[in-house]
Design a protein around this motif. Structure first.
Motif, mmCIF file in Angstrom:
data_model
loop_
_atom_site.group_PDB
_atom_site.id
_atom_site.type_symbol
_atom_site.label_atom_id
_atom_site.label_comp_id
_atom_site.label_asym_id
_atom_site.label_seq_id
_atom_site.Cartn_x
_atom_site.Cartn_y
_atom_site.Cartn_z
ATOM 1 N N SER A 121 19.441 9.823 -52.142
ATOM 2 C CA SER A 121 19.893 10.239 -50.808
ATOM 3 C C SER A 121 19.027 11.335 -50.205
ATOM 4 C CB SER A 121 21.353 10.716 -50.885
ATOM 5 O OG SER A 121 22.197 9.672 -51.337
ATOM 6 N N ASP A 122 17.894 11.613 -50.805
ATOM 7 C CA ASP A 122 17.020 12.676 -50.296
ATOM 8 C C ASP A 122 16.461 12.275 -48.940
ATOM 9 O OD1 ASP A 122 15.386 14.838 -49.935
ATOM 10 O OD2 ASP A 122 14.173 14.521 -51.736
ATOM 11 N N ARG A 123 16.650 13.144 -47.961
ATOM 12 C CA ARG A 123 16.070 12.930 -46.639
ATOM 13 C C ARG A 123 15.067 14.021 -46.285
ATOM 14 N NH1 ARG A 123 19.863 12.153 -41.988
ATOM 15 N NH2 ARG A 123 21.284 13.655 -42.986
ATOM 16 N N VAL A 124 14.684 14.822 -47.287
ATOM 17 C CA VAL A 124 13.565 15.747 -47.118
ATOM 18 C C VAL A 124 12.278 15.036 -47.523
ATOM 19 C CG1 VAL A 124 12.551 17.945 -47.838
ATOM 20 C CG2 VAL A 124 15.030 17.763 -47.494
ATOM 21 N N VAL A 125 12.270 14.467 -48.722
ATOM 22 C CA VAL A 125 11.210 13.552 -49.157
ATOM 23 C C VAL A 125 11.912 12.287 -49.636
ATOM 24 C CG1 VAL A 125 9.294 15.097 -49.678
ATOM 25 C CG2 VAL A 125 11.146 14.913 -51.299
ATOM 26 N N THR A 126 11.643 11.187 -48.999
ATOM 27 C CA THR A 126 12.416 9.966 -49.203
ATOM 28 C C THR A 126 12.066 9.277 -50.520
ATOM 29 O OG1 THR A 126 10.775 8.564 -48.121
ATOM 30 C CG2 THR A 126 12.448 9.597 -46.709
ATOM 31 N N PRO A 127 12.945 8.397 -51.013
ATOM 32 C CA PRO A 127 12.590 7.602 -52.195
ATOM 33 C C PRO A 127 11.312 6.781 -52.015
ATOM 34 C CG PRO A 127 14.948 7.517 -51.824
ATOM 35 C CD PRO A 127 14.359 8.227 -50.637
ATOM 36 N N ALA A 128 11.060 6.292 -50.805
ATOM 37 C CA ALA A 128 9.813 5.553 -50.573
ATOM 38 C C ALA A 128 8.602 6.447 -50.805
ATOM 39 C CB ALA A 128 9.794 4.985 -49.151
ATOM 40 N N TYR A 129 8.706 7.686 -50.399
ATOM 41 C CA TYR A 129 7.660 8.674 -50.667
ATOM 42 C C TYR A 129 7.492 8.842 -52.176
ATOM 43 C CZ TYR A 129 5.444 13.377 -50.448
ATOM 44 O OH TYR A 129 4.606 14.464 -50.585
ATOM 45 N N GLY A 130 8.617 8.926 -52.898
ATOM 46 C CA GLY A 130 8.560 9.080 -54.348
ATOM 47 C C GLY A 130 7.905 7.901 -55.041
ATOM 48 N N ARG A 131 8.203 6.709 -54.575
ATOM 49 C CA ARG A 131 7.585 5.519 -55.191
ATOM 50 C C ARG A 131 6.071 5.542 -55.014
ATOM 51 N NH1 ARG A 131 12.212 3.250 -52.788
ATOM 52 N NH2 ARG A 131 13.708 2.486 -54.346
ATOM 53 N N ALA A 132 5.613 5.938 -53.833
ATOM 54 C CA ALA A 132 4.168 6.027 -53.598
ATOM 55 C C ALA A 132 3.545 7.115 -54.464
ATOM 56 C CB ALA A 132 3.908 6.302 -52.119
ATOM 57 N N PHE A 133 4.256 8.206 -54.642
ATOM 58 C CA PHE A 133 3.791 9.298 -55.498
ATOM 59 C C PHE A 133 3.608 8.773 -56.923
ATOM 60 C CE2 PHE A 133 4.371 14.184 -55.185
ATOM 61 C CZ PHE A 133 3.325 14.414 -56.053
ATOM 62 N N ALA A 134 4.614 8.103 -57.434
ATOM 63 C CA ALA A 134 4.554 7.597 -58.806
ATOM 64 C C ALA A 134 3.450 6.565 -58.978
ATOM 65 C CB ALA A 134 5.903 6.990 -59.191
ATOM 66 N N ALA A 135 3.281 5.700 -57.983
ATOM 67 C CA ALA A 135 2.283 4.640 -58.082
ATOM 68 C C ALA A 135 0.862 5.182 -58.140
ATOM 69 C CB ALA A 135 2.427 3.684 -56.903
ATOM 70 N N ALA A 136 0.664 6.411 -57.692
ATOM 71 C CA ALA A 136 -0.680 6.981 -57.685
ATOM 72 C C ALA A 136 -1.148 7.401 -59.071
ATOM 73 C CB ALA A 136 -0.725 8.178 -56.738
ATOM 74 N N PHE A 137 -0.208 7.639 -59.996
ATOM 75 C CA PHE A 137 -0.567 8.034 -61.358
ATOM 76 C C PHE A 137 -1.008 6.830 -62.179
ATOM 77 C CE2 PHE A 137 2.288 11.533 -60.187
ATOM 78 C CZ PHE A 137 1.619 12.629 -60.706
ATOM 79 N N ALA A 138 -1.790 7.103 -63.208
ATOM 80 C CA ALA A 138 -2.201 6.033 -64.115
ATOM 81 C C ALA A 138 -1.049 5.574 -64.999
ATOM 82 C CB ALA A 138 -3.374 6.511 -64.983
ATOM 83 N N ARG A 139 -0.169 6.496 -65.381
ATOM 84 C CA ARG A 139 0.927 6.167 -66.312
ATOM 85 C C ARG A 139 2.185 6.883 -65.862
ATOM 86 N NH1 ARG A 139 -0.611 8.041 -72.073
ATOM 87 N NH2 ARG A 139 1.348 6.951 -72.559
ATOM 88 N N ALA A 140 2.894 6.284 -64.908
ATOM 89 C CA ALA A 140 4.104 6.931 -64.404
ATOM 90 C C ALA A 140 5.235 5.923 -64.294
ATOM 91 C CB ALA A 140 3.850 7.573 -63.051
ATOM 92 N N ARG A 141 6.429 6.408 -64.525
ATOM 93 C CA ARG A 141 7.640 5.626 -64.328
ATOM 94 C C ARG A 141 8.440 6.279 -63.211
ATOM 95 N NH1 ARG A 141 10.434 2.082 -67.316
ATOM 96 N NH2 ARG A 141 9.129 2.482 -69.127
ATOM 97 N N PHE A 142 8.910 5.446 -62.267
ATOM 98 C CA PHE A 142 9.722 5.937 -61.159
ATOM 99 C C PHE A 142 11.175 5.524 -61.378
ATOM 100 C CE2 PHE A 142 10.613 7.470 -56.996
ATOM 101 C CZ PHE A 142 11.510 6.600 -56.420
ATOM 102 N N GLU A 143 12.069 6.500 -61.287
ATOM 103 C CA GLU A 143 13.495 6.229 -61.430
ATOM 104 C C GLU A 143 14.263 6.984 -60.362
ATOM 105 O OE1 GLU A 143 15.189 6.722 -65.299
ATOM 106 O OE2 GLU A 143 13.349 6.120 -66.329
ATOM 107 N N THR A 144 15.381 6.410 -59.928
ATOM 108 C CA THR A 144 16.213 7.072 -58.941
ATOM 109 C C THR A 144 17.535 7.501 -59.560
ATOM 110 O OG1 THR A 144 17.127 4.948 -58.186
ATOM 111 C CG2 THR A 144 15.209 5.811 -57.006
ATOM 112 N N ILE A 145 18.124 8.520 -58.962
ATOM 113 C CA ILE A 145 19.431 9.028 -59.361
ATOM 114 C C ILE A 145 20.384 8.768 -58.206
ATOM 115 C CG2 ILE A 145 20.761 11.040 -60.099
ATOM 116 C CD1 ILE A 145 18.617 10.243 -62.095
ATOM 117 N N ALA A 146 21.405 7.956 -58.451
ATOM 118 C CA ALA A 146 22.361 7.606 -57.406
ATOM 119 C C ALA A 146 23.217 8.812 -57.028
ATOM 120 C CB ALA A 146 23.253 6.458 -57.874
#
Length: 286
Positions: free
Chosen positions: A218-243
Motif C-alpha cells: 500500500s506504499d504510495r510514497v514509493v510504489t510496488p512497481a518502483y520496488g519491482r524495477a529496483f529489484a530487477a536491477a540487481f544481479a541476484r535479488a528477490r522481490f516480495e510484498t507485504i500485504a
C-alpha cells in the motif's frame, strides 16, 4: 530473551576525524554483524528490526543515527547519500568486518544500495531493502514528501493511517523542532536530485550479493512497481510484498516482515552450506 528486553550499547566511531558516527548496538558483541539503516523518520523506525535480528538470530545489530538526525553532528561537506554510504563502508573496513548483513529502510535502503555498489572489498554479504528510495524508475516517481502535511504524509505512507495518526499539538515544540531539523537534513542529503541517484539503477547489475527487496503493497510514497524495477536491477535479488502495509512494513506488519527476513537469512545459511560446485546457476536469477 524477549526482543524487547535486549540491552543496547551506545558508542561513537570516527571513519574520519571530523565525522563522528553515533551507533546503538544490541545483541552479542561477538555475533555476526547486521547494519540497520533508518530512513527519514530516524532510528526509532528500525529499532524493531535490530531487536529481532539480535534476539532471534543472535546478531550484533548496529543502528547508526545518520549525521544530522536527532541533533547529531553533520559536517558542512557531508551533503549526499553517497557520503553516508562511504562513511559506513569506511567504518566497516576500518574495523575489519566481513559478510555484513545490511538492512535499509527508505533512505537507508538507498544508502545500502550505494554501499553495495561501492563495496570492492567484499565487506557486505547480503542486502535487504525495505521500501527503498534512491533510483529513477520511468513512470514511477518518488512522491515529494517535503511539502506534505503530517496527515498527508501518513495517508501516503500507511495502509491504515488511522492506527498511526499523531496529533501535532500533542508532540510539543521540542519534538516538532527536531522533526523539522531531521527533514532539513534529509533535504540536504537527498533533495537535489530528489530522492535518487540518476546513475544508480544502471549500476546495480554489478552487485553480486544476494538481495531481498521487501515492499509494503500500500506504499504510495514509493510504489510496488518502483520496488519491482529496483529489484530487477540487481544481479541476484528477490522481490516480495507485504500485504496491508505501506512505506514502513516493519512497523505496520512486523510479524510478516520479520518472517520474510527470517526466510532470507535461512536461504543464505543453506546456500553457504551447499558445496559451490553443486549450486545451480539459476539461483542467481532475480
Amino acid at each position: 530473551m524477549n526482543e524487547t528486553e535486549i540491552p543496547t550499547r551506545a558508542r561513537t566511531v570516527f571513519p574520519r576525524p571530523d565525522l563522528p558516527l553515533s551507533l546503538t548496538e544490541s545483541g552479542p558483541a561477538d555475533g555476526p554483524l547486521a547494519l540497520v539503516l533508518h530512513g527519514g523518520g530516524g532510528p526509532a523506525t528500525v529499532q524493531g528490526v535490530a531487536a529481532h535480528l539480535a534476539g532471534r538470530h543472535g546478531m550484533r545489530a548496529v543502528v547508526p543515527t545518520h549525521p544530522g538526525w536527532n541533533g547529531t553532528e553533520r559536517p558542512d561537506w557531508f551533503t549526499g547519500v553517497d557520503d553516508l554510504a562511504i562513511a559506513y563502508l569506511h567504518w566497516l573496513k576500518d574495523e575489519g568486518h566481513r559478510d555484513v548483513l545490511v538492512v535499509g529502510s527508505s533512505l537507508g535502503g538507498w544508502t545500502g544500495a550505494e554501499m553495495a555498489f561501492r563495496d570492492d572489498g567484499a565487506v557486505i554479504g547480503s542486502l535487504v531493502l525495505l521500501n527503498a528510495a534512491g533510483v529513477a524508475v520511468p513512470g514511477e516517481p518518488v512522491r515529494d514528501v517535503f511539502g506534505l502535511r503530517p496527515d498527508e504524509l501518513a495517508a501516503y505512507s500507511f495502509h491504515d493511517p488511522a492506527r498511526f495518526a499523531v496529533d501535532p499539538a500533542a508532540l510539543g515544540e521540542e519534538r516538532i523542532a527536531a522533526q523539522r531539523a531531521n527533514m532539513a537534513t534529509m533535504r540536504i542529503l537527498a533533495g537535489d536530485p530528489y530522492m535518487h541517484d540518476p546513475k544508480l539503477l544502471n549500476r546495480l547489475g554489478r552487485v553480486r550479493i544476494p538481495a531481498l527487496v521487501l515492499w509494503g503493497e500500500s506504499d504510495r510514497v514509493v510504489t510496488p512497481a518502483y520496488g519491482r524495477a529496483f529489484a530487477a536491477a540487481f544481479a541476484r535479488a528477490r522481490f516480495e510484498t507485504i500485504a496491508e502495509a505501506g512505506h514502513l512494513p516493519q512497523i505496520e506488519r512486523p510479524a510478516e516482515t520479520f518472517a520474510a527476513l527470517d526466510a532470507h537469512l535461512a536461504a543464505l545459511d543453506t546456500h553457504l552450506a551447499t558445496p559451490a560446485d553443486s549450486r545451480s546457476t539459476s539461483a542467481s536469477a532475480a
